[in-house]
Design a protein around this motif. Structure first.
Motif, PDB file in Angstrom:
ATOM      1  N   ARG A 183       0.800  -1.260  -0.034  1.00 48.98           N
ATOM      2  CA  ARG A 183       0.143   0.095  -0.065  1.00 48.98           C
ATOM      3  C   ARG A 183       0.997   1.155   0.171  1.00 48.98           C
ATOM      4  NH1 ARG A 183      -4.725   2.946   3.415  1.00 48.98           N
ATOM      5  NH2 ARG A 183      -2.836   3.489   4.736  1.00 48.98           N
ATOM      6  N   PHE A 243       2.038   9.690  -5.056  1.00 46.12           N
ATOM      7  CA  PHE A 243       2.387  11.246  -4.566  1.00 46.12           C
ATOM      8  C   PHE A 243       3.369  11.624  -5.713  1.00 46.12           C
ATOM      9  CE2 PHE A 243       1.293  10.129  -0.084  1.00 46.12           C
ATOM     10  CZ  PHE A 243       0.037  10.549   0.148  1.00 46.12           C
ATOM     11  N   ARG A 268      -5.660   9.863  -8.837  1.00 43.67           N
ATOM     12  CA  ARG A 268      -6.642  10.475  -8.247  1.00 43.67           C
ATOM     13  C   ARG A 268      -6.786  12.256  -8.443  1.00 43.67           C
ATOM     14  NH1 ARG A 268      -7.704   7.336  -2.952  1.00 43.67           N
ATOM     15  NH2 ARG A 268      -5.161   7.752  -2.962  1.00 43.67           N
ATOM     16  N   ARG A 327      -7.044  15.830  -9.234  1.00 38.94           N
ATOM     17  CA  ARG A 327      -8.115  16.362 -10.173  1.00 38.94           C
ATOM     18  C   ARG A 327      -7.651  17.727 -10.160  1.00 38.94           C
ATOM     19  NH1 ARG A 327     -13.402  16.730  -7.403  1.00 38.94           N
ATOM     20  NH2 ARG A 327     -13.806  18.046  -9.285  1.00 38.94           N
ATOM     21  N   ASP A 349     -13.618  13.664  -3.160  1.00 34.06           N
ATOM     22  CA  ASP A 349     -12.604  14.817  -2.607  1.00 34.06           C
ATOM     23  C   ASP A 349     -12.172  14.446  -1.066  1.00 34.06           C
ATOM     24  OD1 ASP A 349     -11.817  16.163  -5.011  1.00 34.06           O
ATOM     25  OD2 ASP A 349     -13.196  17.794  -4.424  1.00 34.06           O
ATOM     26  N   VAL A 376     -10.701  10.937  -0.963  1.00 33.27           N
ATOM     27  CA  VAL A 376      -9.003  11.198  -1.287  1.00 33.27           C
ATOM     28  C   VAL A 376      -8.407  11.854  -0.161  1.00 33.27           C
ATOM     29  CG1 VAL A 376      -7.199  12.166  -2.576  1.00 33.27           C
ATOM     30  CG2 VAL A 376      -9.406  11.098  -3.733  1.00 33.27           C
ATOM     31  N   GLU A 402      -8.139   9.667   2.927  1.00 35.68           N
ATOM     32  CA  GLU A 402      -6.905   8.411   2.704  1.00 35.68           C
ATOM     33  C   GLU A 402      -5.667   8.809   2.735  1.00 35.68           C
ATOM     34  OE1 GLU A 402      -6.926   6.109  -0.673  1.00 35.68           O
ATOM     35  OE2 GLU A 402      -5.031   5.231   0.418  1.00 35.68           O
ATOM     36  N   THR A 403      -5.391  10.045   1.951  1.00 34.32           N
ATOM     37  CA  THR A 403      -3.997  10.746   2.099  1.00 34.32           C
ATOM     38  C   THR A 403      -3.557  11.089   3.451  1.00 34.32           C
ATOM     39  OG1 THR A 403      -4.533  11.763  -0.156  1.00 34.32           O
ATOM     40  CG2 THR A 403      -2.810  12.759   1.032  1.00 34.32           C
ATOM     41  N   GLY A 428      -4.297   9.445   5.904  1.00 33.90           N
ATOM     42  CA  GLY A 428      -3.868   8.078   6.528  1.00 33.90           C
ATOM     43  C   GLY A 428      -2.506   7.628   5.740  1.00 33.90           C
ATOM     44  N   ASN A 429      -2.166   8.163   4.906  1.00 31.90           N
ATOM     45  CA  ASN A 429      -0.779   7.677   4.348  1.00 31.90           C
ATOM     46  C   ASN A 429       0.308   8.603   4.730  1.00 31.90           C
ATOM     47  OD1 ASN A 429      -2.002   5.459   2.899  1.00 31.90           O
ATOM     48  ND2 ASN A 429      -2.690   7.012   1.411  1.00 31.90           N
ATOM     49  N   LEU A 430       0.250   9.254   5.732  1.00 27.52           N
ATOM     50  CA  LEU A 430       1.435  10.402   6.248  1.00 27.52           C
ATOM     51  C   LEU A 430       1.830   9.766   7.577  1.00 27.52           C
ATOM     52  CD1 LEU A 430      -0.365  13.756   5.519  1.00 27.52           C
ATOM     53  CD2 LEU A 430       1.405  12.367   3.963  1.00 27.52           C
TER      54      LEU A 430
END
Lengths: 540, 204, 436
Positions: free
Chosen positions: A91, A99, A132, A134, C374, C377, C380-381, C383-385
């Motif tokens: 993941r 990113f 994703r 935009r 939005d 995203v 979730e973002t 959660g990726n930090l």
């Protein structure tokens, strides 16, 4: 040798390396950008993260840590248990790839790096097929940061390998990171361009298409390139390089990992020093002069001509009136074949080592470093094989002369015939030498470009550039390193090794390896060839 | 390519290239050396002194600071651009900084910023034509108990209302501190006209 | 709570308290004299016994941190973290502006305990006035023999320098701070090695927050037992709390860590309620980094343990910004996202790219242009930090993740209205309308 467990498989690894290195060496495909084995570890791209077992905080045994750990930063230790094959790891890899592409222009069709780009490769292997994002992309500028290098900031992933290279390897500190956060950019101080003698390595280090070589820019798609293992002939360091060519044309040189010699690097002098091979002025066919008439003999007739003319000289003047001037640009095999041939015709032929080009100063990097701190050296001796040729002369025995004494004696009329090998990319014939050559009755000149010697020689034979030949060079430290032929000799020419092989009485195709084996029978040293290790599948 | 390439091979000539750093400024920079193990560590203080002296940090000044500290110019460039308080273009005599962080925003900093823009006739990051004021925003100034807050050079102003802006701008002492100043980081005021004091007319 | 006697703020509002004369008259520098008669180890033990937890945000026990210093060290540095940049925190400013000698005394005692030879006070550059006040106080302390050679005849030497920052939130992270003192960009270092082993100029280094150090003289003077007697176990000692936003009395207040968020907003000794009796919509109680509470979660205790029960990262700086009912929650979301995008140092991929992406989305949602997906995203973002899942070198990105995650979790309904149903712009509010 510590043993660690990766994804349930026991792996034996070298001491003192990191888990990432161990995994790469054992064949795992672990994505990474900031890590490079030749540079300090910064653990900032956060792509090589893994799961690791740690002592349970509750006590009693080991358990998987909830926290991911950069594998580039963890030294291997006996009993360490890690895994890359986990949802959490995958993941993270997917997210990092997303990113990094958020603001990337996705301009692969016009990017030189396409085909050898770690953004492409990792996206394919570890990323998601869609983004994703935009919102509008942040567009960073393109910068002309040096005479040979361009920086496309918008493709940069901020791995800082290039910056660390100029700080840790060259010590020139040309590159820096500027600004902050998503505005971060690589840059130079305006007016202090990236122009150090090793700067080309930053293009190799760049895992993406941000740093590009102007010389190679838009010249060729990398997937058309054939990579050939070679040794740079630019100085006596003997850097292992790859000659990247397509359809008989060289497009670029890249360093190959060669521990203890050039590690991962090469200098710009060597990197861009191959252009002479495609020079239009090169000698590409044999030339013969007879009483003011110049002709082009067929290759078939060359051995006969040489043989007949040499025998005539020997009969008239004696077997000690023949000399051979060997070049430090020659491969060991070529020198050995030539010496073998000449001594077979003229048993007392004098062996001479031609001029050894010395230029500039010894350059050690990082700038100002000495002793163990030196990471790279550019040597003053601008030829690859003085030691190899010297060894062959010494081991062969018989009469020898230094180049200077040969010039004096030849001028005084001590010789009647000579075989003179050049092969230097730069003009090399001095007035004294030309004068000495003028005294000779029969001269064979083997060279790249026309000069005062080829103008008067009875027989001129084309020499080839290093990428058109194969054999081995002995570097400054006595290491014998083989190199392969990347491209064919120019139309009309024949490889030096090939015609020398034929002159020496052999039939068939010349092979550096086969000749080396024969040489080793006579000179044991030549059995000890050191090849650079193969590049790992996931190169850095 | 469709967009221009920035030329980094040539030096940038500063628009109104200030003179070389004076000997006094260099001496002031060197006075920080004894405080640290490395000269490099004197970089932040050095840049503060240079900015106070020249009004901004020019390319030329960066290069000279590098020489004084015996570090590569690229690393000065690196540091100058990392920190938001250093600026590489000239600013007005006074810089107005409006805090834009959460408390100030909740207490009306957005409208306040608009008021400053209107009264000064400039946008964020711009300087008035007479060179009197530059307008900027910054993240939290740690004056949240006085939100919305504003800095005019060294002087802080709290609970500023849009209606207060004209009077605030008209006050010549709007950047004058009430506490005694320490001259540790102060510019070296020479005869040279390009050196200029900030934080009020403390020389009388 | 009304009868709480301030300790750290006891000199606030006292005429001339920033000068050494008044400070000494009010009992200042007695603790220093006492400490210098103790051995450094005894001082460390006393602070350990007090279980003084760091006030900078992470809550790590200060004495334990000091204990990590290697035994066989030559040079040690003490860095005082006065980079106070976490919105909406201003307690360090209040301490230093009003009572600079309290910090200096705490610094000297702590430097003595750690046997540091130089103390660097890292001060954010925007504290101009404060810099002059503190520098003057340091000059006074030198003149009085509290700094310099042979302090009070003890044989102990200490130099104390202010190092001014230059505008970077990340320099409040201890290794970012160290890099910044070394004259570099404030990119946090990988740990280990921890600063206690290899810190400033590669020497053993301790970094402590201003408020933490201000507690030290009182612990020495009154004893660890006094300190642990205040507040609940695990959260002992006096604590500064900030409260701001549309409350009647925004400010910095001192109390035990038994108070709740509600006390902080409504208590007589604290914020004294909301302007115009507006309802509380949300509170960010520990600085913006720790996460957000709804108006229904005001019973959270302002201690080191309770915030986790509400999904928050921790107590943080114990500085609360209150959001009133008439505020569009998108303002808060955008402001937080903007802050972290602006302040991410850019070293680690996830934080560099994630914070700027979240800001782009938050800005668009605030402009009434949010769309389906939005929030997902962004959530979730977030959660990726973070350093906690191992995705970054420092904790900045945890601080960027928590408020956004908790805000989306707790205010999803309101956000979805703006994103899905009726995209619309936010109305700008004037300070005069807030205060009237």
């Amino acid at each position: 040798m510590p043993k660690i467990e990766i994804d349930g498989i026991e792996v034996e690894c070298r001491d003192g390396i990191t888990v990432l290195q161990a995994a790469l060496e054992a064949g795992w495909s672990v994505p990474h950008y900031c890590y490079h084995p030749g540079l300090s570890v910064v653990a900032s791209c956060r792509l090589c993260l893994m799961e690791m077992q740690m002592p349970s905080p509750k006590g009693g045994g080991m358990e998987w840590s909830s926290k991911l750990v950069p594998s580039c930063q963890v030294p291997v230790k006996n009993g360490l248990v890690v895994r890359f094959a986990s949802d959490q790891v995958k993941r993270n890899q997917r997210r990092v790839m997303e990113f990094l592409l958020l603001n990337h222009p996705l301009d692969c069709p016009v990017c030189d790096q396409a085909g050898e780009c770690l953004l492409q490769d990792y996206s394919y292997e570890f990323g998601d097929p869609t983004s994703r994002m935009r919102d509008e992309k942040h567009k960073s500028p393109k910068k002309d940061i040096g005479p040979r290098t361009l920086l496309y900031s918008d493709r940069c992933v901020l791995c800082t390998r290039c910056v660390r290279f100029t700080r840790e390897i060259t010590g020139t500190h040309d590159l820096c990171v500027t600004h902050r956060g998503s505005e971060n950019e690589i840059d130079v101080f305006p007016g202090k361009a990236l122009d150090n003698p090793l700067q080309g390595n930053v293009v190799d280090l760049c895992p993406v298409g941000a740093l590009l070589d102007k010389d190679f820019l838009f010249k060729q798609r990398v997937w058309f390139l054939k990579r050939t293992k070679s040794i740079c002939p630019g100085c006596s360091t003997g850097c292992a390089v790859s000659v990247d060519s397509n359809e008989g044309v060289v497009y670029r040189l890249k360093p190959r990992y060669n521990p203890g010699v050039n590690d991962w690097w090469m200098c710009d002098e060597g990197r861009f020093g191959w252009k002479y091979m495609h020079d239009a002025n090169r000698i590409t066919a044999p030339v013969i002069r007879r009483g003011g008439v110049t002709g082009t003999p067929p290759w078939d007739s060359v051995p006969e001509i040489v043989d007949a003319r040499l025998r005539a000289v020997i009969e008239a003047h004696g077997p000690d009136k023949v000399a051979v001037v060997l070049s430090p640009m020659m491969a060991c095999e070529e020198a050995w074949l030539l010496v073998r041939f000449l001594r077979s015709v003229a048993s007392e032929a004098t062996l001479v080592l031609g001029p050894v080009p010395i230029q500039g100063q010894l350059q050690m990097f990082p700038v100002g470093s000495t002793g163990d701190a030196v990471r790279f050296t550019i040597r003053r001796e601008k030829c690859p094989n003085r030691r190899g040729v010297e060894t062959i002369i010494a081991e062969t025995g018989g009469p020898t002369l230094s180049f200077e004494v040969f010039c004096e004696q030849a001028t005084a009329g001590a010789f009647a015939a000579a075989w003179i090998v050049g092969g230097y990319p730069e003009p090399w014939v001095t007035k004294d030498f030309a004068k000495a050559v003028g005294q000779l009755e029969f001269v064979v000149a083997q060279d790249l470009f026309p000069n005062e010697v080829t103008e008067v020689a009875t027989l001129v034979l084309p020499a080839c550039g290093f990428a058109q030949r194969e054999g081995s060079f002995m570097n400054f430290g006595g290491r014998i390193q083989p190199f392969d032929r990347a491209i064919a000799p120019p139309d009309g020419a024949k490889g030096d090794g090939q015609y020398l092989y034929e002159l020496a009485g052999f039939t068939g195709l010349y092979s550096g390896r086969a000749v080396r084996e024969m040489m080793a029978q006579e000179i044991h040293l030549f059995s000890m060839v050191k090849e650079a290790p193969p590049m790992p599948v996931h190169q850095h | 390519m469709a967009w221009p390439t920035i030329d980094r091979q040539s030096p940038v000539t500063d628009s109104d290239a200030p003179p070389l750093l004076s000997d006094e400024v260099k001496a002031k920079i060197r006075s920080f050396f004894e405080r640290y193990e490395t000269r490099r560590a004197a970089l932040l203080p050095a840049l503060h002194v240079v900015q106070e002296s020249l009004g901004y940090i020019s390319w030329r000044a960066m290069d000279e600071v590098a020489t004084v500290l015996d570090i590569p110019a690229s690393e000065v460039f690196d540091v100058v651009t990392f920190y938001t308080h250093y600026w590489t273009k000239p600013r007005g005599k006074k810089t107005i900084v409006v805090c834009r962080s959460i408390t100030c925003e909740l207490m009306g900093a957005g409208v306040l910023l608009e008021a400053f823009k209107r009264h000064l006739g400039v946008g964020e990051g711009e300087t008035t034509p007479d060179g009197a004021y530059s307008l900027a925003t910054e993240e939290c100034l740690a004056q949240c108990d006085h939100a919305p807050c504003v800095l005019i050079n060294e002087k802080k102003h709290g609970r500023v209302k849009p209606d207060d802006v004209p009077a605030l701008l008209a006050d010549p002492d709007n950047d004058k501190l009430e506490v005694p100043r320490s001259d540790l980081y102060d510019p070296v005021l020479g005869e040279d006209a390009t050196t200029r004091p900030r934080g009020g007319e403390r020389k009388g | 709570m009304g009868d709480y006697e301030p300790v750290l703020l006891r000199n606030v509002g006292v005429e001339g308290a920033a000068t050494i004369g008044v400070y000494k008259k009010r009992g200042g520098y007695r603790a220093l004299a006492k400490a210098l008669k103790m051995t450094p180890d005894e001082v460390v033990e006393e602070v350990k016994a007090a279980a003084l937890r760091g006030r900078g945000g992470a809550g790590f026990p200060a004495g334990v941190k000091w204990g990590f210093l290697p035994k066989d060290r030559d040079v040690t540095y003490l860095c005082v973290n006065g980079d106070e940049s976490e919105p909406p925190t201003f307690s360090n400013r209040v301490l230093m502006e009003n009572d600079p000698h309290q910090l200096i005394e705490g610094t000297i005692i702590s430097a003595y305990a750690t046997q540091s030879s130089i103390a660097y006070v890292y001060l954010r550059v925007e504290f101009h006035e404060l810099f002059h006040i503190l520098q003057r106080a340091i000059d006074e302390a030198y003149a009085a023999g509290y700094l310099g050679k042979n302090i009070l005849g003890s044989g102990y030497d200490l130099e104390c320098y202010i190092h001014r920052g230059a505008g970077a939130y990340i320099c409040g992270e201890e290794t970012g701070l160290i890099e910044s003192i070394e004259g570099k960009r404030g990119w946090p270092r990988n740990k280990p090695p921890f600063p206690a082993v290899e810190g400033l100029f590669h020497k053993p280094t301790v970094v402590n927050n201003v408020e933490t150090l201000c507690n030290v003289p009182h612990i020495i003077e009154r004893g660890a037992g006094w300190f642990t007697g205040i507040g609940p176990p695990g959260s002992s000692g006096p604590k500064l709390f900030c409260v701001c936003g549309p409350v009647n009395r925004p400010g910095c207040y001192e109390g035990p860590m038994t108070i709740t968020v509600r006390d902080l907003i409504y208590g007589d000794a604290y914020g004294q309620g909301m302007i115009g009796d507006r309802k509380v919509k949300a509170v960010l109680p520990g600085g913006i980094s720790m996460g957000i509470l709804t108006g229904d979660e005001l019973d959270m205790k302002m201690d080191f343990a309770d915030p986790a029960e509400y999904g928050l990262l921790g107590l943080g700086t114990a500085a609360a910004v209150v959001v009133s009912e008439d505020t569009d929650i998108r303002v808060v979301l955008r402001s937080i996202a903007q802050f972290f995008a602006h302040e991410s140092c850019g070293q680690c991929t996830q934080c560099r790219e994630g914070t700027s992406w979240m800001y782009k989305i938050a800005r668009r949602i605030a402009a009434g242009e949010g769309g389906p997906g939005d929030l997902e995203v962004m959530y979730e973002t977030a959660g990726n930090l973070g350093m906690m899942p191992g995705l970054s070198i420092c904790g900045l990105s945890d601080g960027a993740a928590f408020p956004i995650r908790t805000l989306i979790e707790k205010f999803r309904g309101e956000l979805e209205q703006h994103v899905r149903e009726a995209p619309d712009e936010i109305e700008q509010r004037s300070p005069s309308t807030v205060r009237s």
